[in-house]
Design a protein around this motif. Structure first.
Motif, PDB file in Angstrom:
ATOM      1  N   GLU A  35       0.846  -1.198   0.000  1.00 13.81           N
ATOM      2  CA  GLU A  35       0.000   0.000   0.000  1.00 13.81           C
ATOM      3  C   GLU A  35       0.884   1.251   0.000  1.00 13.81           C
ATOM      4  OE1 GLU A  35      -3.202   0.037  -0.348  1.00 13.81           O
ATOM      5  OE2 GLU A  35      -3.342  -2.153  -0.374  1.00 13.81           O
ATOM      6  N   THR A  36       1.536   1.460  -1.123  1.00 13.53           N
ATOM      7  CA  THR A  36       2.423   2.608  -1.258  1.00 13.53           C
ATOM      8  C   THR A  36       1.609   3.865  -1.524  1.00 13.53           C
ATOM      9  OG1 THR A  36       4.083   1.144  -2.206  1.00 13.53           O
ATOM     10  CG2 THR A  36       4.447   3.500  -2.462  1.00 13.53           C
ATOM     11  N   SER A  37       1.967   4.957  -0.850  1.00 13.29           N
ATOM     12  CA  SER A  37       1.222   6.200  -1.016  1.00 13.29           C
ATOM     13  C   SER A  37       1.494   6.819  -2.377  1.00 13.29           C
ATOM     14  CB  SER A  37       1.604   7.185   0.086  1.00 13.29           C
ATOM     15  OG  SER A  37       2.944   7.618  -0.084  1.00 13.29           O
ATOM     16  N   ASP A  38       0.607   7.722  -2.775  1.00  7.18           N
ATOM     17  CA  ASP A  38       0.772   8.415  -4.049  1.00  7.18           C
ATOM     18  C   ASP A  38       2.049   9.246  -4.046  1.00  7.18           C
ATOM     19  OD1 ASP A  38       0.156   9.394  -6.602  1.00  7.18           O
ATOM     20  OD2 ASP A  38      -0.906  11.116  -5.781  1.00  7.18           O
ATOM     21  N   GLN A  39       2.367   9.865  -2.919  1.00  5.51           N
ATOM     22  CA  GLN A  39       3.578  10.670  -2.814  1.00  5.51           C
ATOM     23  C   GLN A  39       4.820   9.817  -3.009  1.00  5.51           C
ATOM     24  OE1 GLN A  39       4.053  12.613   0.971  1.00  5.51           O
ATOM     25  NE2 GLN A  39       5.675  13.975   0.257  1.00  5.51           N
ATOM     26  N   ALA A  40       4.834   8.623  -2.399  1.00  2.00           N
ATOM     27  CA  ALA A  40       5.981   7.728  -2.541  1.00  2.00           C
ATOM     28  C   ALA A  40       6.108   7.226  -3.978  1.00  2.00           C
ATOM     29  CB  ALA A  40       5.849   6.549  -1.585  1.00  2.00           C
ATOM     30  N   THR A  41       4.989   6.952  -4.627  1.00  2.83           N
ATOM     31  CA  THR A  41       5.034   6.503  -6.014  1.00  2.83           C
ATOM     32  C   THR A  41       5.587   7.589  -6.919  1.00  2.83           C
ATOM     33  OG1 THR A  41       3.114   5.074  -5.608  1.00  2.83           O
ATOM     34  CG2 THR A  41       3.656   5.552  -7.895  1.00  2.83           C
ATOM     35  N   ALA A  42       5.215   8.845  -6.644  1.00  3.20           N
ATOM     36  CA  ALA A  42       5.736   9.963  -7.441  1.00  3.20           C
ATOM     37  C   ALA A  42       7.244  10.089  -7.273  1.00  3.20           C
ATOM     38  CB  ALA A  42       5.045  11.256  -7.031  1.00  3.20           C
ATOM     39  N   VAL A  43       7.738   9.942  -6.041  1.00  2.00           N
ATOM     40  CA  VAL A  43       9.182   9.991  -5.803  1.00  2.00           C
ATOM     41  C   VAL A  43       9.874   8.846  -6.546  1.00  2.00           C
ATOM     42  CG1 VAL A  43      10.991   9.790  -4.057  1.00  2.00           C
ATOM     43  CG2 VAL A  43       8.956  11.144  -3.575  1.00  2.00           C
ATOM     44  N   ALA A  44       9.258   7.663  -6.549  1.00  4.33           N
ATOM     45  CA  ALA A  44       9.846   6.511  -7.229  1.00  4.33           C
ATOM     46  C   ALA A  44       9.950   6.746  -8.728  1.00  4.33           C
ATOM     47  CB  ALA A  44       9.022   5.259  -6.934  1.00  4.33           C
ATOM     48  N   VAL A  45       8.928   7.338  -9.319  1.00  3.46           N
ATOM     49  CA  VAL A  45       8.953   7.616 -10.758  1.00  3.46           C
ATOM     50  C   VAL A  45      10.107   8.559 -11.089  1.00  3.46           C
ATOM     51  CG1 VAL A  45       7.706   8.722 -12.645  1.00  3.46           C
ATOM     52  CG2 VAL A  45       6.500   7.177 -11.111  1.00  3.46           C
ATOM     53  N   LEU A  46      10.258   9.623 -10.297  1.00  2.00           N
ATOM     54  CA  LEU A  46      11.323  10.591 -10.555  1.00  2.00           C
ATOM     55  C   LEU A  46      12.702   9.984 -10.297  1.00  2.00           C
ATOM     56  CD1 LEU A  46       9.739  13.789  -8.956  1.00  2.00           C
ATOM     57  CD2 LEU A  46      10.057  13.330 -11.384  1.00  2.00           C
ATOM     58  N   ALA A  47      12.834   9.219  -9.212  1.00  4.75           N
ATOM     59  CA  ALA A  47      14.133   8.636  -8.873  1.00  4.75           C
ATOM     60  C   ALA A  47      14.584   7.636  -9.927  1.00  4.75           C
ATOM     61  CB  ALA A  47      14.067   7.968  -7.502  1.00  4.75           C
ATOM     62  N   ARG A  48      13.673   6.816 -10.426  1.00  7.72           N
ATOM     63  CA  ARG A  48      14.045   5.848 -11.457  1.00  7.72           C
ATOM     64  C   ARG A  48      14.352   6.539 -12.777  1.00  7.72           C
ATOM     65  NH1 ARG A  48       9.174   2.080  -9.374  1.00  7.72           N
ATOM     66  NH2 ARG A  48      10.314   1.018  -7.683  1.00  7.72           N
ATOM     67  N   ALA A  49      13.628   7.612 -13.077  1.00  9.66           N
ATOM     68  CA  ALA A  49      13.931   8.370 -14.290  1.00  9.66           C
ATOM     69  C   ALA A  49      15.304   9.015 -14.187  1.00  9.66           C
ATOM     70  CB  ALA A  49      12.854   9.436 -14.516  1.00  9.66           C
ATOM     71  N   GLN A  50      15.648   9.524 -13.001  1.00 10.56           N
ATOM     72  CA  GLN A  50      16.961  10.136 -12.811  1.00 10.56           C
ATOM     73  C   GLN A  50      18.063   9.088 -12.939  1.00 10.56           C
ATOM     74  OE1 GLN A  50      19.547  10.010 -10.414  1.00 10.56           O
ATOM     75  NE2 GLN A  50      20.601  11.739 -11.389  1.00 10.56           N
ATOM     76  N   ALA A  51      17.843   7.913 -12.371  1.00  9.25           N
ATOM     77  CA  ALA A  51      18.844   6.845 -12.478  1.00  9.25           C
ATOM     78  C   ALA A  51      19.037   6.429 -13.928  1.00  9.25           C
ATOM     79  CB  ALA A  51      18.426   5.649 -11.627  1.00  9.25           C
ATOM     80  N   SER A  52      17.944   6.380 -14.688  1.00  8.12           N
ATOM     81  CA  SER A  52      18.031   6.035 -16.104  1.00  8.12           C
ATOM     82  C   SER A  52      18.785   7.107 -16.882  1.00  8.12           C
ATOM     83  CB  SER A  52      16.624   5.851 -16.678  1.00  8.12           C
ATOM     84  OG  SER A  52      16.670   5.568 -18.060  1.00  8.12           O
TER      85      SER A  52
END
Length: 408
Positions: free
Chosen positions: A129-146
């Motif tokens: 049950e990941t929060s929307d805020q955490a999912t948004a951080v994950a999207v940005l962090a993975r994009a930055q790593a890519s």
């Protein structure tokens, strides 16, 4: 009480859904689009399984799917439906259990997913049950790593090309942080992409280029060093060939600059987004856990505190917990290869930097090396200790304390 399980095999446009009962018999099969109407059809089919019982709810029927990032999954979870992701590799291993002649179809895969859940209901858990805020951080962090990985690959292509005609430039920034990705390195090569042009640069011209690129320290020494490197005798290509190669270098530099700028912009967005999350302070309190590394760890772990019941499960997910192979007289303990590779990489980077900022991590690393562990194995022990501490701090809502982490 009778139970049901559902499996969805997704494809572009139309999804196959199969519902099975306790005996493994197919109760319902339907094909639905990935639209709001399709979601309503799925929920209605689940409600119709036992319409006469007031104790039955569609939420009691687990749904298995191979991709948890689909819009269909997002909508089902928003409506409270439990969804479990089963990797395609697991599905492929189960496929041969239903017959000697292995076949594949969308309906067959949907049934197979439902049957995996039926036969092993406790082995696979619903999505956290990941929060929307955490999912948004994950999207940005993975994009930055890519983007950062893309910049590294473009730098390697540039370095390989420079080695064909301009080896002095290929090694001029070797050993420095970020190498050819440094803004000053790119600025110098843009101004002088060939050995002849670089050798003609004066110390004053190099000084101005470095200053314009943002360098503020030791400008005279760096300008003198580069002038010496570029003026040293070296093998060269023929003039026209060298000029053409310089034009190609400018193309590589343009691509590299775009990739570096994207990585830097995303890094700022990641840091700003994660700074607003309540877990940011806990992650940042650990040694060697900077804003970007903290966000990368957080995006793979999430903010569902019930996701990892024990620290061991977190270590296994990160690939730092050992795995045992034992058969007959043979017995071996090795590191895990099936894990979250992104989290494993971030944990390794975390452990690599911690011994210089934590006396406890340094002592643990030295002890493991004295016992005969190799470099990577010793770092895995450090990562295990850090993940143990992170799991405890997140569950207890506490910040890192060196004296508590490494008690005598």
């Amino acid at each position: 009480m009778r139970r049901w399980w559902a499996g969805i095999d997704w494809s572009c446009g139309v999804q196959d859904m199969v519902i099975t009962d306790d005996e493994g018999a197919v109760v319902r099969h339907l094909r639905v689009p990935e639209t709001p109407a399709g979601v309503r059809q799925i929920l209605e089919a689940l409600r119709e399984l036992n319409p006469t019982s007031h104790r039955f709810s569609r939420k009691q029927v687990p749904i298995a799917i191979e991709d948890g990032n689909r819009l269909l999954v997002v909508e089902l979870r928003r409506l409270g439906q439990a969804v479990t992701v089963i990797p395609p590799t697991v599905t492929a291993r189960y496929r041969g259990r239903h017959g000697a002649a292995v076949s594949k179809s969308d309906r067959g895969d949907a049934y197979l997913l439902a049957d995996i859940m039926r036969t092993h209901p406790d082995r696979y858990r619903p999505l956290p049950e990941t929060s929307d805020q955490a999912t948004a951080v994950a999207v940005l962090a993975r994009a930055q790593a890519s983007s950062a990985q893309d910049a590294r690959e473009r730098m390697l292509r540039l370095r390989s090309h420079l080695g064909l005609y301009f080896p002095a430039a290929a090694g001029a920034w070797a050993g420095m942080d970020r190498g050819l990705r440094r803004a000053e390195a790119r600025a110098v090569l843009v101004a002088a992409p060939t050995p002849r042009q670089a050798a003609a640069l004066s110390k004053r011209r190099l000084y101005d280029i470095l200053a314009a690129a943002g360098r503020t320290r030791l400008l005279d020494q760096e300008a003198e060093r580069l002038r010496t490197v570029f003026a040293a005798p070296a093998l060269r290509q023929r003039p026209e060939t060298e000029t053409a190669m310089g034009q190609r270098t400018r193309m590589h530099l343009a691509e590299l600059s775009v990739a570096c700028q994207q990585a830097e912009d995303l890094a700022e967005q990641v840091e700003a987004a994660f700074a607003q999350h309540p877990h940011n302070q806990i992650y940042r309190s650990f040694p060697s856990c900077g804003p970007l590394l903290a966000a990368r760890l957080f995006c793979e772990i999430g903010d569902d505190l019930n996701r990892f019941a024990t620290a061991r499960s977190l270590r296994a997910y990160a690939g730092t917990a050992p795995i045992t192979w034992s058969s007959g007289q043979s017995h071996a303990v090795t590191h895990r290869t099936v894990c979250n590779r992104n989290l494993k990489s971030a944990a390794h980077q975390w452990a690599f930097g911690s011994p210089t900022r934590s006396a406890g991590c340094r002592a643990l690393y030295d002890v493991r090396r004295e016992r005969g562990d190799g470099y990577a194995a010793a770092l895995r022990h450090v990562a295990n200790r850090l993940l143990n501490g992170l799991h405890h701090c997140l569950r207890a809502d506490l910040c890192y304390r060196e004296e508590d982490m490494f008690r005598a």
